[in-house]
Design a protein around this motif. Sequence first.
Motif, PDB file in Angstrom:
ATOM      1  N   LEU A 155     -11.759  10.026   6.721  1.00  0.00           N
ATOM      2  CA  LEU A 155     -11.322   8.710   6.232  1.00  0.00           C
ATOM      3  C   LEU A 155     -10.261   8.759   5.144  1.00  0.00           C
ATOM      4  CD1 LEU A 155     -14.529   6.518   6.192  1.00  0.00           C
ATOM      5  CD2 LEU A 155     -12.709   6.650   7.866  1.00  0.00           C
ATOM      6  N   PHE A 157     -22.477   2.491   2.507  1.00  0.00           N
ATOM      7  CA  PHE A 157     -21.378   3.388   2.148  1.00  0.00           C
ATOM      8  C   PHE A 157     -21.288   3.449   0.632  1.00  0.00           C
ATOM      9  CE2 PHE A 157     -16.945   4.284   1.199  1.00  0.00           C
ATOM     10  CZ  PHE A 157     -16.567   5.195   2.164  1.00  0.00           C
ATOM     11  N   ASN A 165     -21.936  -0.440  -0.924  1.00  0.00           N
ATOM     12  CA  ASN A 165     -22.126  -1.643  -0.108  1.00  0.00           C
ATOM     13  C   ASN A 165     -23.042  -1.320   1.057  1.00  0.00           C
ATOM     14  OD1 ASN A 165     -19.270  -0.350   0.651  1.00  0.00           O
ATOM     15  ND2 ASN A 165     -20.242  -1.133   2.513  1.00  0.00           N
ATOM     16  N   LYS A 180     -14.640  -5.800   2.085  1.00  0.00           N
ATOM     17  CA  LYS A 180     -14.137  -6.030   3.437  1.00  0.00           C
ATOM     18  C   LYS A 180     -15.090  -5.490   4.499  1.00  0.00           C
ATOM     19  CE  LYS A 180      -9.977  -4.273   4.268  1.00  0.00           C
ATOM     20  NZ  LYS A 180      -8.522  -4.102   4.433  1.00  0.00           N
ATOM     21  N   TYR A 181     -15.649  -4.271   4.265  1.00  0.00           N
ATOM     22  CA  TYR A 181     -16.431  -3.615   5.327  1.00  0.00           C
ATOM     23  C   TYR A 181     -17.933  -3.685   5.098  1.00  0.00           C
ATOM     24  CZ  TYR A 181     -11.772  -1.791   6.137  1.00  0.00           C
ATOM     25  OH  TYR A 181     -10.440  -1.703   6.345  1.00  0.00           O
ATOM     26  N   ASN A 225      -8.844  -0.560  -4.655  1.00  0.00           N
ATOM     27  CA  ASN A 225      -8.949  -0.120  -3.258  1.00  0.00           C
ATOM     28  C   ASN A 225     -10.391   0.099  -2.839  1.00  0.00           C
ATOM     29  OD1 ASN A 225      -6.402   0.277  -1.679  1.00  0.00           O
ATOM     30  ND2 ASN A 225      -5.798   1.144  -3.648  1.00  0.00           N
ATOM     31  N   LEU A 240      -8.155   4.538   1.084  1.00  0.00           N
ATOM     32  CA  LEU A 240      -8.866   5.732   0.619  1.00  0.00           C
ATOM     33  C   LEU A 240      -7.895   6.894   0.368  1.00  0.00           C
ATOM     34  CD1 LEU A 240     -12.138   5.667   2.760  1.00  0.00           C
ATOM     35  CD2 LEU A 240     -11.829   5.049   0.372  1.00  0.00           C
ATOM     36  N   LYS A 243       0.834  -1.214   0.000  1.00  0.00           N
ATOM     37  CA  LYS A 243       0.000   0.000   0.000  1.00  0.00           C
ATOM     38  C   LYS A 243       0.865   1.259   0.000  1.00  0.00           C
ATOM     39  CE  LYS A 243      -4.217  -1.738   0.579  1.00  0.00           C
ATOM     40  NZ  LYS A 243      -5.480  -1.410  -0.005  1.00  0.00           N
ATOM     41  N   GLU A 252     -12.121  -3.363  -2.739  1.00  0.00           N
ATOM     42  CA  GLU A 252     -11.584  -4.130  -1.597  1.00  0.00           C
ATOM     43  C   GLU A 252     -12.264  -3.682  -0.294  1.00  0.00           C
ATOM     44  OE1 GLU A 252      -7.054  -4.658  -0.804  1.00  0.00           O
ATOM     45  OE2 GLU A 252      -7.801  -3.130   0.557  1.00  0.00           O
ATOM     46  N   GLY A 286      -5.767  -4.195   8.016  1.00  0.00           N
ATOM     47  CA  GLY A 286      -5.853  -2.963   7.205  1.00  0.00           C
ATOM     48  C   GLY A 286      -4.942  -1.900   7.791  1.00  0.00           C
ATOM     49  N   GLY A 293      -5.318   1.596   6.804  1.00  0.00           N
ATOM     50  CA  GLY A 293      -5.895   2.958   6.714  1.00  0.00           C
ATOM     51  C   GLY A 293      -5.313   3.767   5.567  1.00  0.00           C
ATOM     52  N   LEU A 294      -4.836   3.063   4.525  1.00  0.00           N
ATOM     53  CA  LEU A 294      -4.215   3.796   3.409  1.00  0.00           C
ATOM     54  C   LEU A 294      -5.031   3.743   2.113  1.00  0.00           C
ATOM     55  CD1 LEU A 294      -0.438   2.871   3.762  1.00  0.00           C
ATOM     56  CD2 LEU A 294      -1.523   5.056   4.228  1.00  0.00           C
ATOM     57  N   ALA A 346     -15.216  -2.206  -0.024  1.00  0.00           N
ATOM     58  CA  ALA A 346     -16.647  -2.571  -0.030  1.00  0.00           C
ATOM     59  C   ALA A 346     -16.823  -4.041   0.357  1.00  0.00           C
ATOM     60  CB  ALA A 346     -17.241  -2.289  -1.399  1.00  0.00           C
ATOM     61  N   ARG A 392      -8.729   4.989  10.182  1.00  0.00           N
ATOM     62  CA  ARG A 392      -9.687   3.901   9.963  1.00  0.00           C
ATOM     63  C   ARG A 392     -10.905   4.128  10.847  1.00  0.00           C
ATOM     64  NH1 ARG A 392      -7.620  -1.784  10.681  1.00  0.00           N
ATOM     65  NH2 ARG A 392      -8.907  -2.191   8.861  1.00  0.00           N
TER      66      ARG A 392
HETATM   67  N1  LIG Z   1     -16.905   0.548   1.720  1.00  0.00           N
HETATM   68  C1  LIG Z   1     -16.778   0.859   2.998  1.00  0.00           C
HETATM   69  N2  LIG Z   1     -17.763   0.550   3.895  1.00  0.00           N
HETATM   70  C2  LIG Z   1     -17.619   0.861   5.182  1.00  0.00           C
HETATM   71  N3  LIG Z   1     -16.543   1.456   5.713  1.00  0.00           N
HETATM   72  C3  LIG Z   1     -15.532   1.759   4.886  1.00  0.00           C
HETATM   73  C4  LIG Z   1     -15.590   1.490   3.497  1.00  0.00           C
HETATM   74  N4  LIG Z   1     -14.443   1.924   2.926  1.00  0.00           N
HETATM   75  C5  LIG Z   1     -13.693   2.424   3.911  1.00  0.00           C
HETATM   76  N5  LIG Z   1     -14.326   2.331   5.092  1.00  0.00           N
HETATM   77  C6  LIG Z   1     -13.811   2.793   6.390  1.00  0.00           C
HETATM   78  O1  LIG Z   1     -12.774   3.687   6.123  1.00  0.00           O
HETATM   79  C7  LIG Z   1     -11.569   3.238   6.748  1.00  0.00           C
HETATM   80  C8  LIG Z   1     -10.385   3.631   5.895  1.00  0.00           C
HETATM   81  O2  LIG Z   1     -10.371   2.872   4.699  1.00  0.00           O
HETATM   82  P1  LIG Z   1      -9.022   2.652   3.960  1.00  0.00           P
HETATM   83  O3  LIG Z   1      -9.255   1.879   2.737  1.00  0.00           O
HETATM   84  O4  LIG Z   1      -8.365   3.985   3.822  1.00  0.00           O
HETATM   85  O5  LIG Z   1      -8.150   1.860   4.976  1.00  0.00           O
HETATM   86  P2  LIG Z   1      -8.280   0.340   5.391  1.00  0.00           P
HETATM   87  O6  LIG Z   1      -9.189  -0.341   4.469  1.00  0.00           O
HETATM   88  O7  LIG Z   1      -8.607   0.303   6.822  1.00  0.00           O
HETATM   89  O8  LIG Z   1      -6.790  -0.150   5.189  1.00  0.00           O
HETATM   90  P3  LIG Z   1      -6.075  -0.483   3.823  1.00  0.00           P
HETATM   91  O9  LIG Z   1      -7.007  -0.125   2.722  1.00  0.00           O
HETATM   92  O10 LIG Z   1      -4.852   0.372   3.854  1.00  0.00           O
HETATM   93  O11 LIG Z   1      -5.739  -1.919   3.854  1.00  0.00           O
HETATM   94  C9  LIG Z   1     -11.728   1.775   6.910  1.00  0.00           C
HETATM   95  O12 LIG Z   1     -10.984   1.319   8.000  1.00  0.00           O
HETATM   96  C10 LIG Z   1     -13.218   1.650   7.160  1.00  0.00           C
HETATM   97  O13 LIG Z   1     -13.510   1.848   8.504  1.00  0.00           O
END
Ligand SMILES: Nc1ncnc2c1ncn2[C@@H]1O[C@H](COP(=O)(O)OP(=O)(O)OP(=O)(O)O)[C@@H](O)[C@H]1O
Length: 439
Positions: free
Chosen positions: A387, A432, A374, A352-353, A345, A405, A282, A348, A400, A402-403, A350, A393
């Motif tokens: 964010l 989101f 999502n 994951k969360y 990114n 976004l 990342k 990924e 994760g 936090g990189l 969407a 995060r």
């Molecule tokens: N699609 C989403 N639905 C819900 N929350 C989200 C979504 N995308 C991002 N977030 C929130 O925003 C935070 C920051 O996202 P970001 O992609 O920057 O970092 P990360 O996913 O935690 O780590 P990384 O992408 O570096 O592996 C996430 O930890 C999550 O809490």
Amino acid sequence: MSNRTSLQKRLGIALTFGVTLLWLLGVTASGLVAQHEMNEVFDSALQETAQRVLPLAVTGILNREIGARNETAPALEEHDEHLTYVVRDRQGKILLQSHDADPDVFATLPRKGFSNTSTHRIYGASAVSDTIYIEVAEPLAHRREAALEAGLALLMPLLFLIPVSLLGVWWVVRLSLRRVVEFQQSIESRGAGDLSPVEGGRLPAEFEPVAVAVNRLLERLLRALETERSFTANSAHELRTPLATALAKVQRLKTEVHSDPLRTRVGEIEEALRSLAGLSGKLLELAKAEGGGAISQDQHNLVPILTMVVGDFEGEAPGRINLTLPGREANSFLDPDAFAILARNLIENAVKYGSPDQPVEVSLTADGALRVRNGGNLIPPDQLALLRNRFVRATTHGPGSGLGLAIADAIAEGAGMTLVLRSPATGCGDGFEAEIYLV
Ligand SMILES: Nc1ncnc2c1ncn2[C@@H]1O[C@H](COP(=O)(O)OP(=O)(O)OP(=O)(O)O)[C@@H](O)[C@H]1O
Ligand SMILES: [Mg+2]
């Protein structure tokens, strides 16, 4: 534009006001001088008239029959008299007068030399051993009118001078500041990521040091950012091989270990190494995204790239992603690699969360709008606003860094686009949504 006073306006008003004031002072001074000179000329005319008329009057009076009455000099033709005269004896008895003369204007007894009444300027002269006096009177109103007309004639040019001066100053200042305004616009119009030197070669000498200082600052900033970026990129790159080697070794160790507790601990080490590898990956993406180059020379069709990126997630989340593509090409100047990183990114995240029981909606429209949606819990607005910062995060559970976004946002910014994050997703009560127009 700010509400500060413009230099052009201030100079225009101040210079016009100054020129007008100077002109008024000049008019007053020349008016006073002209009035003084005119008075001298009028006095001399008065004196001359008296001295010319007196011998003629004396001859006429002496040739008259003794005891004849006062006589009024006949007018050859009808006219207004500016100068009137009376000829009197020493006791003030009128012997001769001009046809418009008003005896009340003169004093009871004749006087020699210049004198003033409230309405007239008078000159008196005598003849025949001070037995016959002539007094010539001129209305002061006549002199005042002459002075007023001269003053007005001098003031008249001001009517032209004020608008001409305003226009002239405005034009000259505008012409002189043209380069400065161009310089200001060139700084204003450049994006926040454009750190190339500003063009200041044709600026007026007074402003040139500003351009030099700005360029020096930009150069230092560019150097500092490049150092930071190359350090991140280099360290991430250098970490990659040893991390991959360590991971391979740990995985081999895991197969060789037969005790369950030991295998669990080796598994934990493997997980830690995996997340470290993810972080270094990342960081490398972030360094690339912030390094610019998100825009390419030619347009590329984004449809096959998005299909490929979504396909990569099939193994991880089979059947969860609903992909909607336009019926035709969606072309954009966004660099294909940068687009793939951005889309990966967002998807990924969407996957994951997003709540696992709801699909992830990925759509690309023909006009270049990419939306990734999502389901899931709402993210409060204050958290949502943060964010896109690095290492921030909202959900701290799960792997994760936090990189993701921050990377997507850096790519969007580098391409002059805007990444919009929404929670809840449009048309839903929760979830989101990330949206970006890629044109
Ligand atoms: N699609 C989403 N639905 C819900 N929350 C989200 C979504 N995308 C991002 N977030 C929130 O925003 C935070 C920051 O996202 P970001 O992609 O920057 O970092 P990360 O996913 O935690 O780590 P990384 O992408 O570096 O592996 C996430 O930890 C999550 O809490
Ligand atoms: Mg992420």
